[in-house]
Design a protein around this motif. Structure first.
Motif, short mmCIF file in Angstrom:
data_model
loop_
_atom_site.label_atom_id
_atom_site.label_comp_id
_atom_site.label_asym_id
_atom_site.label_seq_id
_atom_site.Cartn_x
_atom_site.Cartn_y
_atom_site.Cartn_z
N GLY A 264 29.56 -15.99 -16.65
CA GLY A 264 30.28 -15.30 -15.59
C GLY A 264 30.08 -13.80 -15.52
O GLY A 264 30.78 -13.13 -14.75
N ARG A 265 29.14 -13.26 -16.29
CA ARG A 265 28.94 -11.80 -16.25
C ARG A 265 27.49 -11.41 -15.97
O ARG A 265 27.11 -10.26 -16.16
N TRP A 266 26.71 -12.38 -15.54
CA TRP A 266 25.30 -12.12 -15.29
C TRP A 266 24.93 -12.51 -13.86
O TRP A 266 25.47 -13.45 -13.30
N ARG A 267 23.99 -11.80 -13.31
CA ARG A 267 23.41 -12.16 -12.02
C ARG A 267 21.90 -12.21 -12.16
O ARG A 267 21.35 -11.81 -13.19
N GLU A 268 21.23 -12.72 -11.14
CA GLU A 268 19.77 -12.86 -11.17
C GLU A 268 19.28 -13.63 -12.39
O GLU A 268 18.25 -13.30 -12.98
N VAL A 269 20.04 -14.64 -12.79
CA VAL A 269 19.61 -15.48 -13.91
C VAL A 269 18.48 -16.38 -13.41
O VAL A 269 18.65 -17.13 -12.45
N PHE A 281 10.63 -18.58 -20.70
CA PHE A 281 11.63 -17.57 -21.04
C PHE A 281 12.56 -17.33 -19.85
O PHE A 281 12.19 -17.54 -18.70
N LEU A 282 13.78 -16.91 -20.18
CA LEU A 282 14.78 -16.62 -19.16
C LEU A 282 15.00 -15.12 -19.06
O LEU A 282 14.75 -14.38 -20.01
N THR A 283 15.47 -14.68 -17.90
CA THR A 283 15.88 -13.30 -17.74
C THR A 283 17.20 -13.26 -16.95
O THR A 283 17.51 -14.19 -16.19
N ALA A 284 17.96 -12.21 -17.15
CA ALA A 284 19.23 -12.06 -16.44
C ALA A 284 19.58 -10.58 -16.38
O ALA A 284 19.13 -9.77 -17.20
N ARG A 285 20.41 -10.23 -15.39
CA ARG A 285 20.84 -8.85 -15.22
C ARG A 285 22.37 -8.78 -15.37
O ARG A 285 23.08 -9.60 -14.77
N LEU A 286 22.83 -7.83 -16.16
CA LEU A 286 24.26 -7.67 -16.36
C LEU A 286 24.92 -7.16 -15.08
O LEU A 286 24.46 -6.18 -14.49
N ALA A 287 25.95 -7.84 -14.65
CA ALA A 287 26.62 -7.46 -13.40
C ALA A 287 27.18 -6.05 -13.51
O ALA A 287 27.64 -5.62 -14.57
N ARG A 288 27.17 -5.34 -12.40
CA ARG A 288 27.67 -3.96 -12.41
C ARG A 288 29.18 -3.96 -12.42
O ARG A 288 29.84 -4.85 -11.97
#
Length: 288
Positions: A264-269, A281-288
């Protein structure tokens, strides 16, 4: 030259011997080992007509070890990773070519951060092992602040050798608690964690199962224990909008990203494939 043998004949018989032993790349390994013995490059072996008896004896001993499935890199003592050379041997995970894709992603993200913000990008490599990813990042992102941590003392010793003379800050410790002072200040977290389920022992390649440290291979009943730790640690370390990338097994193309999307705290997973089209491999961006 008494006892000398044709290089072509040596390579032909060596490749057949390795193939019979189940080695995945017998021709390439046979050539790499002969080049190592002769102190030359594989691309220059065609210039070699005859191999002296002493070199043939040394070559035969290395072939026997490779046929017994000792990793090729343990026999030569080196592994290439992107544009850097690494020292490897017993006690450290031998870096795989597919991990170069994850390193490339981390490098791209660090360069993009520096370009967009005008400040020095901060990169953390968790579970650094031989130091491969950290060394590649510092090699290709001039001026980046790169930090790396490794839990296993033997692997940490190899990382010390490989990162000596670079600007990487290396520590021995647990990724679950590492770099507390960097909380909220990191742009890119990258990790090649252990991810093999404990019950998948028999499916692991002989070279890895018998020679790579088990701490670098196995991670709980479903293989995701370390990735769960990574998710929590990356969330603490990253700046808002920072990114994390992690390698996983090809069968974890859905389950590994789900660890992040379910928090619930990541986007663009998203998940990424390797050059063979397998989830890697996976990547994710921490929500602002």
């Amino acid at each position: 030259m008494s006892g000398a043998r044709s290089a072509r004949d040596l390579l032909r018989s060596a490749a057949a011997r390795l193939a019979e032993a189940g080695v995945a790349s017998p021709d390439a390994d046979a050539a790499t080992l002969l080049a190592h013995v002769l102190g030359t490059e594989r691309s220059r072996l065609f210039l070699v007509e005859e191999v002296a008896l002493s070199a043939t004896v040394e070559y035969d001993a290395l072939l026997a070890r490779r046929a017994a499935r000792e990793p090729l890199q343990h026999l030569t003592g080196v592994a290439w990773f992107r544009h850097v050379e690494l020292q490897v041997g017993p006690g450290v995970f031998v870096p795989r070519p597919e991990t170069e894709l994850l390193a490339g992603w981390a490098i791209e993200q660090a360069l993009a951060t520096g370009s967009a913000t005008g400040r020095t990008p901060v990169v953390v490599d968790l579970c650094t092992g031989s130091g491969a990813v950290a060394k590649a990042v510092v090699d290709e992102v001039p001026g980046a602040r790169v930090h790396a941590v490794e839990l296993d003392p033997a692997a940490h010793a190899w990382a010390e050798r490989n990162l000596a003379g670079t600007d990487v800050e290396l520590r021995e410790g647990d990724m679950a608690t590492a770099f507390e002072e960097l909380a909220g200040a990191v742009d890119v977290v990258v990790c090649n964690p252990p991810y093999i389920p404990l019950d998948a022992w028999e499916s692991v390649a002989t070279e890895a199962r018998d020679h790579d440290p088990h701490l670098a291979l196995f991670s709980g009943d479903d293989g995701l224990d370390a990735i769960r730790v990574l998710e929590r640690r990356a969330a603490l370390l990253l700046r808002p909008g920072g990114v994390v990338g992690a390698e996983h097994a090809d069968l974890q193309g859905e389950s590994a990203p789900a660890v992040f999307s379910g928090a619930g705290r990541w986007r663009e997973v998203r998940d990424h494939q390797d050059l063979a089209g397998r989830a890697r491999f996976l990547t994710a961006r921490l929500a602002r």
